[in-house]
Design a protein around this motif. Structure first.
Motif, mmCIF file in Angstrom:
data_model
loop_
_atom_site.group_PDB
_atom_site.id
_atom_site.type_symbol
_atom_site.label_atom_id
_atom_site.label_comp_id
_atom_site.label_asym_id
_atom_site.label_seq_id
_atom_site.Cartn_x
_atom_site.Cartn_y
_atom_site.Cartn_z
ATOM 1 N N VAL A 109 -17.145 -2.439 -2.228
ATOM 2 C CA VAL A 109 -16.455 -2.033 -1.003
ATOM 3 C C VAL A 109 -15.981 -3.213 -0.158
ATOM 4 C CG1 VAL A 109 -17.583 0.224 -0.917
ATOM 5 C CG2 VAL A 109 -18.582 -1.703 0.331
ATOM 6 N N ASP A 110 -16.521 -4.403 -0.396
ATOM 7 C CA ASP A 110 -16.119 -5.588 0.360
ATOM 8 C C ASP A 110 -15.030 -6.401 -0.342
ATOM 9 O OD1 ASP A 110 -17.939 -5.106 2.466
ATOM 10 O OD2 ASP A 110 -19.557 -6.025 1.324
ATOM 11 N N GLN A 111 -14.726 -6.060 -1.584
ATOM 12 C CA GLN A 111 -13.726 -6.811 -2.341
ATOM 13 C C GLN A 111 -12.322 -6.516 -1.812
ATOM 14 O OE1 GLN A 111 -14.413 -5.502 -6.396
ATOM 15 N NE2 GLN A 111 -15.722 -7.267 -6.808
ATOM 16 N N ALA A 112 -11.443 -7.504 -1.940
ATOM 17 C CA ALA A 112 -10.034 -7.280 -1.628
ATOM 18 C C ALA A 112 -9.503 -6.256 -2.626
ATOM 19 C CB ALA A 112 -9.257 -8.585 -1.736
ATOM 20 N N PHE A 113 -8.763 -5.276 -2.135
ATOM 21 C CA PHE A 113 -8.219 -4.233 -3.002
ATOM 22 C C PHE A 113 -7.140 -4.837 -3.892
ATOM 23 C CE2 PHE A 113 -5.287 -0.405 -3.329
ATOM 24 C CZ PHE A 113 -5.976 0.146 -4.387
ATOM 25 N N ILE A 114 -7.252 -4.639 -5.206
ATOM 26 C CA ILE A 114 -6.359 -5.314 -6.159
ATOM 27 C C ILE A 114 -4.878 -4.961 -5.977
ATOM 28 C CG2 ILE A 114 -8.053 -5.788 -7.956
ATOM 29 C CD1 ILE A 114 -7.066 -3.296 -9.438
ATOM 30 N N LYS A 115 -4.585 -3.778 -5.472
ATOM 31 C CA LYS A 115 -3.187 -3.385 -5.304
ATOM 32 C C LYS A 115 -2.619 -3.812 -3.956
ATOM 33 C CE LYS A 115 -2.441 0.427 -8.405
ATOM 34 N NZ LYS A 115 -1.992 1.820 -8.476
ATOM 35 N N ASP A 116 -3.489 -4.239 -3.041
ATOM 36 C CA ASP A 116 -3.062 -4.687 -1.718
ATOM 37 C C ASP A 116 -4.121 -5.633 -1.171
ATOM 38 O OD1 ASP A 116 -2.348 -5.103 0.916
ATOM 39 O OD2 ASP A 116 -2.257 -2.990 1.458
ATOM 40 N N GLY A 117 -3.984 -6.909 -1.459
ATOM 41 C CA GLY A 117 -4.980 -7.895 -1.067
ATOM 42 C C GLY A 117 -5.189 -8.015 0.430
ATOM 43 N N GLY A 118 -4.332 -7.359 1.217
ATOM 44 C CA GLY A 118 -4.465 -7.407 2.663
ATOM 45 C C GLY A 118 -5.558 -6.505 3.209
ATOM 46 N N ILE A 119 -6.094 -5.642 2.364
ATOM 47 C CA ILE A 119 -7.180 -4.752 2.801
ATOM 48 C C ILE A 119 -8.311 -4.819 1.787
ATOM 49 C CG2 ILE A 119 -5.661 -3.167 4.063
ATOM 50 C CD1 ILE A 119 -5.939 -1.181 1.710
ATOM 51 N N ASP A 120 -9.501 -4.417 2.223
ATOM 52 C CA ASP A 120 -10.610 -4.343 1.270
ATOM 53 C C ASP A 120 -10.738 -2.909 0.765
ATOM 54 O OD1 ASP A 120 -11.946 -2.981 3.353
ATOM 55 O OD2 ASP A 120 -13.190 -4.691 3.866
ATOM 56 N N VAL A 121 -11.593 -2.720 -0.216
ATOM 57 C CA VAL A 121 -11.764 -1.404 -0.828
ATOM 58 C C VAL A 121 -12.261 -0.382 0.205
ATOM 59 C CG1 VAL A 121 -13.061 -0.107 -2.577
ATOM 60 C CG2 VAL A 121 -12.086 -2.335 -3.146
#
Length: 167
Positions: A109-121
């Motif tokens: 849940v703390d990782q940068a979301f792979i499809k949008d690095g501007g938000i986390d999971v």
């Protein structure tokens, strides 16, 4: 808060079948029935397949793992001329800050979301839940790797044939 929900799962198998992921979500049947939920579930499963997080969230990280990470960070600071002479209280605060990086790498849940690095999971889950008009949480996941758990057999075919011939 999700006690009345049994859970819904999403699965992803990477091309070539080298690894796969199953993710369990807690949400309502109404949210899970929406087509957007299937795409969301696949996104989360692909995130896990790509980033291979060790833990779901910070509370899942065992105390001994955190202690070891902190020990490593403190040892690095002791060997760095820039930080070696700082007071222990300052080193302690710096170590806690560096553990934040560990969480961002190790906790889904703390990782940068792979499809949008501007938000986390975590934010992606919250945004999707809001858009779908309900609540969603990631309850659990399992990451499988092809051949994982199988021990490689150590055989000597020539010796096996010779033994069979001898009877």
């Amino acid at each position: 808060r999700f006690a009345r929900y049994e859970g819904h799962c999403a699965a992803y198998v990477h091309a070539g079948g080298t690894h796969g992921v199953i993710v369990k979500f807690e949400t309502s049947d109404e949210v899970a029935a929406k087509p957007e939920f299937a795409a969301f579930g696949k996104d989360i499963a692909m995130q896990i397949a790509a980033a291979n997080p060790s833990y779901l969230n910070e509370s899942d990280v065992p105390a001994d793992v955190l202690a070891k990470e902190k020990e490593i960070v403190l040892a690095q600071m002791a060997n760095d001329p820039k930080t070696a002479n700082k007071p222990d209280a300052i080193k302690e605060k710096m170590a806690v800050g560096k553990l934040g990086k560990f969480y961002k790498e190790s906790c889904l849940v703390d990782q940068a979301f792979i499809k949008d690095g501007g938000i986390d999971v975590k934010k992606y889950v919250a945004d999707t839940a809001k858009a779908l008009g309900g609540e969603i949480s990631i309850a659990a996941y399992t990451h499988f790797t092809k051949g994982e758990g199988l021990e490689k057999r150590n055989e000597d075919f020539a010796a096996e044939v010779a033994a069979a011939i001898k009877g």
